[in-house]
Design a protein around this motif. Structure first.
Motif, PDB file in Angstrom:
ATOM      1  N   GLY A  64       0.827  -1.187   0.000  1.00 46.25           N
ATOM      2  CA  GLY A  64       0.000   0.000   0.000  1.00 46.25           C
ATOM      3  C   GLY A  64       0.859   1.233   0.000  1.00 46.25           C
ATOM      4  N   LYS A  65       0.455   2.211   0.826  1.00 43.96           N
ATOM      5  CA  LYS A  65       1.195   3.465   0.885  1.00 43.96           C
ATOM      6  C   LYS A  65       2.576   3.235   1.504  1.00 43.96           C
ATOM      7  N   GLU A  66       3.602   3.790   0.868  1.00 45.29           N
ATOM      8  CA  GLU A  66       4.947   3.697   1.416  1.00 45.29           C
ATOM      9  C   GLU A  66       5.097   4.725   2.528  1.00 45.29           C
ATOM     10  N   LYS A  67       5.865   4.386   3.542  1.00 42.42           N
ATOM     11  CA  LYS A  67       6.024   5.252   4.707  1.00 42.42           C
ATOM     12  C   LYS A  67       7.475   5.717   4.857  1.00 42.42           C
ATOM     13  N   VAL A  68       7.637   6.894   5.431  1.00 37.34           N
ATOM     14  CA  VAL A  68       8.961   7.403   5.784  1.00 37.34           C
ATOM     15  C   VAL A  68       9.403   6.693   7.059  1.00 37.34           C
ATOM     16  N   ARG A  69      10.652   6.246   7.085  1.00 36.72           N
ATOM     17  CA  ARG A  69      11.180   5.558   8.259  1.00 36.72           C
ATOM     18  C   ARG A  69      12.200   6.451   8.967  1.00 36.72           C
ATOM     19  N   TYR A  70      12.133   6.445  10.289  1.00 40.13           N
ATOM     20  CA  TYR A  70      13.030   7.286  11.091  1.00 40.13           C
ATOM     21  C   TYR A  70      13.600   6.473  12.248  1.00 40.13           C
ATOM     22  N   ARG A  71      14.885   6.765  12.553  1.00 34.90           N
ATOM     23  CA  ARG A  71      15.501   6.226  13.767  1.00 34.90           C
ATOM     24  C   ARG A  71      16.515   7.244  14.271  1.00 34.90           C
ATOM     25  N   LYS A  72      16.654   7.327  15.576  1.00 35.51           N
ATOM     26  CA  LYS A  72      17.571   8.293  16.175  1.00 35.51           C
ATOM     27  C   LYS A  72      19.013   7.960  15.809  1.00 35.51           C
ATOM     28  N   THR A  73      19.382   6.689  15.927  1.00 38.70           N
ATOM     29  CA  THR A  73      20.709   6.197  15.545  1.00 38.70           C
ATOM     30  C   THR A  73      20.536   4.858  14.843  1.00 38.70           C
ATOM     31  N   SER A  74      21.621   4.331  14.310  1.00 38.37           N
ATOM     32  CA  SER A  74      21.553   3.051  13.594  1.00 38.37           C
ATOM     33  C   SER A  74      21.172   1.896  14.510  1.00 38.37           C
ATOM     34  N   GLU A  75      21.375   2.071  15.813  1.00 40.77           N
ATOM     35  CA  GLU A  75      21.023   1.017  16.773  1.00 40.77           C
ATOM     36  C   GLU A  75      19.619   1.202  17.338  1.00 40.77           C
ATOM     37  N   ALA A  76      18.990   2.330  17.074  1.00 37.02           N
ATOM     38  CA  ALA A  76      17.689   2.635  17.675  1.00 37.02           C
ATOM     39  C   ALA A  76      16.547   1.977  16.911  1.00 37.02           C
ATOM     40  N   LYS A  77      15.403   1.923  17.552  1.00 34.32           N
ATOM     41  CA  LYS A  77      14.205   1.354  16.955  1.00 34.32           C
ATOM     42  C   LYS A  77      13.713   2.249  15.826  1.00 34.32           C
ATOM     43  N   THR A  78      13.206   1.620  14.763  1.00 37.20           N
ATOM     44  CA  THR A  78      12.688   2.368  13.616  1.00 37.20           C
ATOM     45  C   THR A  78      11.207   2.692  13.807  1.00 37.20           C
ATOM     46  N   THR A  79      10.847   3.924  13.494  1.00 38.31           N
ATOM     47  CA  THR A  79       9.456   4.355  13.539  1.00 38.31           C
ATOM     48  C   THR A  79       9.009   4.749  12.137  1.00 38.31           C
ATOM     49  N   LYS A  80       7.797   4.344  11.760  1.00 35.08           N
ATOM     50  CA  LYS A  80       7.257   4.665  10.446  1.00 35.08           C
ATOM     51  C   LYS A  80       6.256   5.812  10.559  1.00 35.08           C
ATOM     52  N   GLU A 111       2.849  11.789  -3.308  1.00 35.88           N
ATOM     53  CA  GLU A 111       4.075  10.996  -3.311  1.00 35.88           C
ATOM     54  C   GLU A 111       5.269  11.894  -3.017  1.00 35.88           C
ATOM     55  N   ILE A 112       6.369  11.301  -2.565  1.00 31.79           N
ATOM     56  CA  ILE A 112       7.528  12.075  -2.128  1.00 31.79           C
ATOM     57  C   ILE A 112       8.407  12.482  -3.306  1.00 31.79           C
ATOM     58  N   PHE A 113       8.738  13.760  -3.349  1.00 35.20           N
ATOM     59  CA  PHE A 113       9.635  14.324  -4.359  1.00 35.20           C
ATOM     60  C   PHE A 113      10.649  15.241  -3.679  1.00 35.20           C
ATOM     61  N   GLU A 114      11.789  15.418  -4.330  1.00 32.29           N
ATOM     62  CA  GLU A 114      12.711  16.470  -3.908  1.00 32.29           C
ATOM     63  C   GLU A 114      12.358  17.747  -4.646  1.00 32.29           C
ATOM     64  N   ILE A 115      12.460  18.862  -3.950  1.00 31.41           N
ATOM     65  CA  ILE A 115      12.255  20.165  -4.586  1.00 31.41           C
ATOM     66  C   ILE A 115      13.543  20.544  -5.298  1.00 31.41           C
ATOM     67  N   VAL A 116      13.471  20.688  -6.625  1.00 28.89           N
ATOM     68  CA  VAL A 116      14.655  21.026  -7.417  1.00 28.89           C
ATOM     69  C   VAL A 116      14.827  22.531  -7.527  1.00 28.89           C
ATOM     70  N   THR A 117      13.762  23.222  -7.890  1.00 29.47           N
ATOM     71  CA  THR A 117      13.813  24.688  -7.972  1.00 29.47           C
ATOM     72  C   THR A 117      12.420  25.238  -7.731  1.00 29.47           C
TER      73      THR A 117
END
Length: 222
Positions: A64-80, A111-117
């Motif tokens: 389904g919808k793709e989610k952004v994943r976040y973690r404080k450090t590489s050892e920390a738990k991932t949150t979506k 959907e996620i895009f980078e802002i170019v200009t």
């Protein structure tokens, strides 16, 4: 039964199947974990490692919808985080900044895009994952596995570009993986309120690689 397939054809077939399977296995691929800031719509800002989804444009698209994943450090738990939670994602490197946001590509989908200009017309870019033999703009994009450089606009990094003017509610495609229309025809139609730009497009003075210049020229059009 005699097998009349030549060695060269067998090799090409094997390469094609290998690339297909490699890309197919990458349907739910993501950008690499990157240090940055995740700005949420509730006002919170999370600093740490962030991983963005890559959109899949395969014949068969799982999930389904793709989610952004976040973690404080590489050892920390991932949150979506869902699209409804995310205001923007910012990556920093040296003196450069890359900003990603959710952009409406239809009345019901963002959907996620980078802002170019930015300007009266804002250009957005993203990389997508595909399977099969669809033409793309670089070896890295062809496999969906190559390295990304967030810090410079490049066809090796991105293969879809959308544009949206101030006041519009849905972004319009200018360059897409599935070549339903050429960049030039799309741009001529979209920028028809700037005759000096459309004349240059009709004269083929701008190619796909000039897309950032096209947007900047339109934004400067009187």
């Amino acid at each position: 039964m005699t097998n009349n397939t030549s060695p060269s054809n067998k090799l090409l077939f094997s390469i094609f199947i290998g690339l297909f399977l490699l890309t197919f296995s990458n349907l739910n691929a993501q950008y690499s974990w990157t240090q940055g800031q995740l700005l949420l719509k509730n006002g919170d800002t999370l600093s740490g490692e962030i991983r963005l989804p890559v959109v899949s444009k395969n014949v068969v698209n799982f999930g389904g919808k793709e989610k952004v994943r976040y973690r404080k450090t590489s050892e920390a738990k991932t949150t979506k985080f869902k699209e409804e939670d995310v205001a923007k994602i910012i990556f920093h490197k040296d003196q450069n900044t890359a900003t990603f946001i959710y952009v409406p590509t239809s009345k019901r989908k963002k959907e996620i895009f980078e802002i170019v200009t930015r300007g009266k017309a804002t250009l957005y870019a993203r990389r997508v994952s595909v399977s099969g033999a669809t033409p793309m703009f670089g070896a890295a994009a062809a496999t969906g596995m190559g390295p990304l450089n967030y810090w410079s606009y490049s066809f090796d990094n991105y293969n879809e570009f959308y544009v949206m003017r101030s006041g519009e509610t849905v972004a319009s495609p200018l360059i897409t993986i599935r070549l339903s229309r050429s960049f030039r025809k799309r741009a001529i139609d979209y920028f028809d309120d700037c005759s000096s730009l459309t004349q240059k497009l009709e004269q083929k003075l701008y190619e796909e690689e000039d897309i950032k210049t096209v947007i900047e020229t339109y934004n400067a059009c009187e």
